[in-house]
Every structure is written in C-alpha cells, then in structure tokens.
Design a protein around this motif. Structure first.
Motif, PDB file in Angstrom:
ATOM      1  N   TYR A  56       0.828  -1.198   0.000  1.00 42.42           N
ATOM      2  CA  TYR A  56       0.000   0.000   0.000  1.00 42.42           C
ATOM      3  C   TYR A  56       0.870   1.259   0.000  1.00 42.42           C
ATOM      4  O   TYR A  56       2.012   1.262   0.450  1.00 42.42           O
ATOM      5  N   LEU A  57       0.269   2.342  -0.482  1.00 48.66           N
ATOM      6  CA  LEU A  57       0.872   3.666  -0.341  1.00 48.66           C
ATOM      7  C   LEU A  57      -0.241   4.631   0.039  1.00 48.66           C
ATOM      8  O   LEU A  57      -1.110   4.955  -0.782  1.00 48.66           O
ATOM      9  N   LEU A  58      -0.219   5.075   1.275  1.00 48.73           N
ATOM     10  CA  LEU A  58      -1.167   6.069   1.746  1.00 48.73           C
ATOM     11  C   LEU A  58      -0.561   7.445   1.476  1.00 48.73           C
ATOM     12  O   LEU A  58       0.545   7.744   1.937  1.00 48.73           O
ATOM     13  N   MET A  59      -1.299   8.249   0.741  1.00 47.51           N
ATOM     14  CA  MET A  59      -0.804   9.571   0.342  1.00 47.51           C
ATOM     15  C   MET A  59      -1.712  10.646   0.922  1.00 47.51           C
ATOM     16  O   MET A  59      -2.900  10.712   0.575  1.00 47.51           O
ATOM     17  N   ASN A  60      -1.171  11.441   1.810  1.00 45.75           N
ATOM     18  CA  ASN A  60      -1.903  12.543   2.425  1.00 45.75           C
ATOM     19  C   ASN A  60      -1.356  13.887   1.962  1.00 45.75           C
ATOM     20  O   ASN A  60      -0.243  13.967   1.435  1.00 45.75           O
ATOM     21  N   SER A  61      -2.148  14.926   2.192  1.00 44.10           N
ATOM     22  CA  SER A  61      -1.725  16.295   1.863  1.00 44.10           C
ATOM     23  C   SER A  61      -1.167  16.381   0.444  1.00 44.10           C
ATOM     24  O   SER A  61      -0.082  16.944   0.214  1.00 44.10           O
ATOM     25  N   LEU A  62      -1.900  15.832  -0.478  1.00 43.99           N
ATOM     26  CA  LEU A  62      -1.421  15.769  -1.865  1.00 43.99           C
ATOM     27  C   LEU A  62      -1.273  17.160  -2.467  1.00 43.99           C
ATOM     28  O   LEU A  62      -2.048  18.082  -2.159  1.00 43.99           O
ATOM     29  N   LYS A  63      -0.270  17.292  -3.321  1.00 43.56           N
ATOM     30  CA  LYS A  63       0.047  18.553  -3.984  1.00 43.56           C
ATOM     31  C   LYS A  63      -0.001  18.350  -5.494  1.00 43.56           C
ATOM     32  O   LYS A  63       0.186  17.214  -5.980  1.00 43.56           O
ATOM     33  N   PRO A  64      -0.222  19.407  -6.257  1.00 44.27           N
ATOM     34  CA  PRO A  64      -0.230  19.252  -7.726  1.00 44.27           C
ATOM     35  C   PRO A  64       1.058  18.613  -8.252  1.00 44.27           C
ATOM     36  O   PRO A  64       1.012  17.878  -9.247  1.00 44.27           O
ATOM     37  N   GLU A  65       2.168  18.867  -7.603  1.00 43.83           N
ATOM     38  CA  GLU A  65       3.433  18.287  -8.056  1.00 43.83           C
ATOM     39  C   GLU A  65       3.537  16.791  -7.788  1.00 43.83           C
ATOM     40  O   GLU A  65       4.504  16.151  -8.219  1.00 43.83           O
ATOM     41  N   ASP A  66       2.569  16.225  -7.089  1.00 46.75           N
ATOM     42  CA  ASP A  66       2.513  14.771  -6.906  1.00 46.75           C
ATOM     43  C   ASP A  66       1.876  14.077  -8.105  1.00 46.75           C
ATOM     44  O   ASP A  66       1.842  12.841  -8.178  1.00 46.75           O
ATOM     45  N   THR A  67       1.357  14.857  -9.039  1.00 50.60           N
ATOM     46  CA  THR A  67       0.725  14.286 -10.228  1.00 50.60           C
ATOM     47  C   THR A  67       1.746  13.489 -11.030  1.00 50.60           C
ATOM     48  O   THR A  67       2.810  13.988 -11.397  1.00 50.60           O
ATOM     49  N   ALA A  68       1.436  12.217 -11.273  1.00 52.24           N
ATOM     50  CA  ALA A  68       2.349  11.318 -11.980  1.00 52.24           C
ATOM     51  C   ALA A  68       1.697   9.956 -12.147  1.00 52.24           C
ATOM     52  O   ALA A  68       0.645   9.685 -11.552  1.00 52.24           O
ATOM     53  N   MET A  69       2.345   9.110 -12.929  1.00 57.55           N
ATOM     54  CA  MET A  69       2.003   7.696 -12.965  1.00 57.55           C
ATOM     55  C   MET A  69       2.793   7.035 -11.836  1.00 57.55           C
ATOM     56  O   MET A  69       4.016   7.236 -11.748  1.00 57.55           O
ATOM     57  N   TYR A  70       2.102   6.277 -11.012  1.00 53.80           N
ATOM     58  CA  TYR A  70       2.743   5.620  -9.874  1.00 53.80           C
ATOM     59  C   TYR A  70       2.902   4.127 -10.168  1.00 53.80           C
ATOM     60  O   TYR A  70       1.948   3.465 -10.593  1.00 53.80           O
ATOM     61  N   TYR A  71       4.112   3.633  -9.912  1.00 51.70           N
ATOM     62  CA  TYR A  71       4.446   2.243 -10.199  1.00 51.70           C
ATOM     63  C   TYR A  71       4.863   1.518  -8.928  1.00 51.70           C
ATOM     64  O   TYR A  71       5.619   2.047  -8.119  1.00 51.70           O
ATOM     65  N   CYS A  72       4.411   0.287  -8.835  1.00 47.25           N
ATOM     66  CA  CYS A  72       4.831  -0.617  -7.774  1.00 47.25           C
ATOM     67  C   CYS A  72       5.981  -1.469  -8.317  1.00 47.25           C
ATOM     68  O   CYS A  72       5.942  -1.875  -9.480  1.00 47.25           O
ATOM     69  N   ALA A  73       6.995  -1.720  -7.492  1.00 47.58           N
ATOM     70  CA  ALA A  73       8.135  -2.520  -7.927  1.00 47.58           C
ATOM     71  C   ALA A  73       8.576  -3.452  -6.805  1.00 47.58           C
ATOM     72  O   ALA A  73       8.514  -3.086  -5.627  1.00 47.58           O
ATOM     73  N   ALA A  74       9.028  -4.634  -7.195  1.00 47.50           N
ATOM     74  CA  ALA A  74       9.527  -5.620  -6.233  1.00 47.50           C
ATOM     75  C   ALA A  74      10.855  -6.177  -6.724  1.00 47.50           C
ATOM     76  O   ALA A  74      11.075  -6.310  -7.927  1.00 47.50           O
ATOM     77  N   GLY A  75      11.719  -6.498  -5.790  1.00 44.24           N
ATOM     78  CA  GLY A  75      13.017  -7.039  -6.162  1.00 44.24           C
ATOM     79  C   GLY A  75      13.489  -8.103  -5.207  1.00 44.24           C
ATOM     80  O   GLY A  75      13.117  -8.110  -4.018  1.00 44.24           O
TER      81      GLY A  75
END
Length: 126
Positions: A80-99
């Motif tokens: 999970y990724l809980l995102m609070n206090s979001l800002k316009p600069e947080d606008t993006a495609m978000y990717y999950c990655a595992a290694g």
C-alpha cells in the motif's frame, strides 16, 4: 513470473488523500518500492520497504516524507501507499516494484527491481 497490479489512482484536489494498492501474484521475500514518473521527467523513488525478515524498514523520498506512508499486508499479498496532503506536483504515474536481486547503489536504483506493475495515474488539481 511475478505480476504486480496497481490500483487506487484517480483525481483529487490539493490537500486530499489517496491510497494506492499493489497486489503481488506470488508473495515472497521481496523488498518493494513505489516509484512515480511525471511527463517529461525521470522515474523517481517515492517510498521503499525492506523485506519482512529485515524488519520492514521504510525509506521515503524527500518530496513525500511526512506525507506518504508505505505498508504491506502479507495476508493479502498487497503493498500500500497512503498519500496525504497531496500537492499538484505529486501528479504522476505511480508504479509498484519488487526485487529479490540487489545490484547495489541505493534503494532508488531501478535496476534493483526485477518486477514492475503497469502503473496507476494520480492527478492532483490545485
């Protein structure tokens, strides 16, 4: 082959919150991260969590520290990724990655991650 499927993206006004989820098809001893990429910019590390045996230590990118929280639920094979206090600069495609094969450098080194999701779009309006 391990598959990662993200969900939870969407459009939100500045100051709002979103929770992203990433379901892993085969749960294992992976270290995991969330990355993001905005148009015309390089992929950026957002949040990292170490493997469960190493204590699930978390690390955050400077731009999101104090606002975002990464967590994992092994019973649900989900990151999970809980995102609070979001800002316009947080606008993006978000990717999950595992290694599971470390190549060195930092937790934000893309080459350290063998498995990637397709991404979920987050748009924050002012």
């Amino acid at each position: 082959q391990v598959q990662l499927v993200e969900s939870g993206g969407g459009s939100v006004q500045a100051g709002g919150s979103l929770t992203l989820s990433c379901v892993v098809s085969r749960w294992g001893s992976y270290y995991m991260s969330w990355f993001r990429q905005a148009p015309g910019k390089e992929r950026e590390g957002v949040a990292y969590i170490s493997t469960i045996p190493t204590g699930g230590v978390t690390t955050y990118g400077g731009a999101v520290k104090g606002r975002f929280t990464i967590s994992r639920d092994s019973a649900r094979n989900t990151l999970y990724l809980l995102m609070n206090s979001l800002k316009p600069e947080d606008t993006a495609m978000y990717y999950c990655a595992a290694g599971d094969t470390w190549h060195g450098a930092s937790v934000w080194t893309v080459a350290n991650y063998q498995y990637w999701g397709q991404g979920t779009q987050v748009t924050v309006s002012s």
